[in-house]
Design a protein around this motif. Sequence first.
Motif, PDB file in Angstrom:
ATOM      1  N   MET A   1       0.827  -1.211   0.000  1.00  0.00           N
ATOM      2  CA  MET A   1       0.000   0.000   0.000  1.00  0.00           C
ATOM      3  C   MET A   1       0.857   1.254   0.000  1.00  0.00           C
ATOM      4  SD  MET A   1      -2.955  -1.073   2.746  1.00  0.00           S
ATOM      5  CE  MET A   1      -3.563   0.619   2.810  1.00  0.00           C
TER       6      MET A   1
ATOM      7  N   VAL B   1       2.426   1.759  -3.453  1.00  0.00           N
ATOM      8  CA  VAL B   1       1.455   2.121  -4.494  1.00  0.00           C
ATOM      9  C   VAL B   1       0.871   3.513  -4.255  1.00  0.00           C
ATOM     10  CG1 VAL B   1      -0.775   1.537  -5.516  1.00  0.00           C
ATOM     11  CG2 VAL B   1       0.875  -0.274  -5.027  1.00  0.00           C
ATOM     12  N   LYS B   2       0.460   3.785  -3.018  1.00  0.00           N
ATOM     13  CA  LYS B   2      -0.246   5.032  -2.723  1.00  0.00           C
ATOM     14  C   LYS B   2       0.663   6.141  -2.212  1.00  0.00           C
ATOM     15  CE  LYS B   2      -4.687   2.838  -1.663  1.00  0.00           C
ATOM     16  NZ  LYS B   2      -5.788   2.730  -0.658  1.00  0.00           N
ATOM     17  N   GLY B   3       1.775   5.784  -1.597  1.00  0.00           N
ATOM     18  CA  GLY B   3       2.674   6.792  -1.052  1.00  0.00           C
ATOM     19  C   GLY B   3       2.465   7.032   0.430  1.00  0.00           C
TER      20      GLY B   3
ATOM     21  N   HIS C   1      -0.574   9.211   1.917  1.00  0.00           N
ATOM     22  CA  HIS C   1      -1.929   8.666   1.874  1.00  0.00           C
ATOM     23  C   HIS C   1      -2.111   7.463   2.804  1.00  0.00           C
ATOM     24  CE1 HIS C   1      -3.079  11.206  -1.520  1.00  0.00           C
ATOM     25  NE2 HIS C   1      -1.889  10.925  -2.047  1.00  0.00           N
ATOM     26  N   VAL C   2      -1.018   6.928   3.316  1.00  0.00           N
ATOM     27  CA  VAL C   2      -1.093   5.695   4.107  1.00  0.00           C
ATOM     28  C   VAL C   2      -0.726   5.930   5.565  1.00  0.00           C
ATOM     29  CG1 VAL C   2      -0.183   3.350   4.335  1.00  0.00           C
ATOM     30  CG2 VAL C   2      -0.645   4.292   2.064  1.00  0.00           C
TER      31      VAL C   2
END
Length: 385
Positions: free
Chosen positions: A32, A35-37, A40-41
């Motif tokens: 995650m 993929v999202k950075g 964002h996580v």
Amino acid sequence: MTTLALPKRPGEILWFGLLGAGMLAGAVAVAMVLVKGHAHVYNVTREIPWGILISTYVFFVVSSTGLCLVSSLGDVWGFEKFEIIGRRGHLLAILTLVTGFGTMAMELNHPIRMGIYAIISPNFTSAIWWMGALYGLYLVLLICEFTFLMLGNRRLAFISGLLGFFAAITAHSNLGAVFGLLEARHYWYGSFMPIYFILSALVSGGALTALIVYFNHKARGRELSPKYAEFMLTMGKLQALFLGILMFFVVWKIIPGLYGQPPEKYEATMALINGPLAVNFWFFEVLIGMLIPFLILVNPKTRTVFGVMFAGMMTTIGIFFMRYDLVIAGQLVPMREDSARGAHGLLSYFPSLAEIAIVIGAIAVCLFLYTLAEKIFDLEGGHRH
């Protein structure tokens, strides 16, 4: 070196199942992040840039230092009772250090780029640069000592162990300096941190040493031999001493934050005593991590083999929260007027599910690797009794 066998006993299958679940959770969280950075996580912000992954990194490297220092009592300083845990202690020191590096890498946006530029463009005035360099040297010396112990070369093991002992103290005191030299963070700033880090490392190392000795025997379905039982009781006395001194240090860590109510340091200290971190501090740090284990270990009636193990387990849990509280408390006081403040006029932070999953995954990976190492390597050496 022994042959690797598949788990057969129900308890062993359950153990590997739990570790597998933990590693899977961590792997999903890592995916995650990739993929999202980070933004964002993770729940870290501009105001609180260091979260649970930093505190977990500190927990692992502190544990590594403590394991090295305690294990060195036998192989370097000649205390015979501690020679039986030399191989195990140094192996787990390597694994906890490497796991700590992995946890830190997940906190960074560009860990590979950082490693490259740390080599080609070093900043010798940076405590963080020295942290990487010194821990890198410490890791090399740990691997050398473990290798020589496995080969039975006591002379080279002593030389690398002696160098590793001082490298551990140097690297770990420098880690304390990473916090202690931050003048803008009043809660951390000061010469107290490097000393405090080394002392708490001894407590972590003693607790984990007791755990690996106890559970290694239980996992194999056998009772501790008289020599290991005697070691556990000696470790219990030593751990009681470490805890007693640590409690003294904790008191003196709190007093300067209260006396005279120094700006920012007072607010951060109150966050521990009567603020958002109060449960962590009073229940996990003080009660679970220090007071109950100390009472168990200082009483000869409860300082049994099981008592030493149980105290070590409680201390390990408490130390984990101690690292978290230290990292977070130092950042809760806003440094900007326009910062969004919550209760007590402080900033707020709670780790995201992804951050928690990465921590669980890191712990699971470390335990999985150590469990495999117990099956692959002859960690008893010449100390079978």
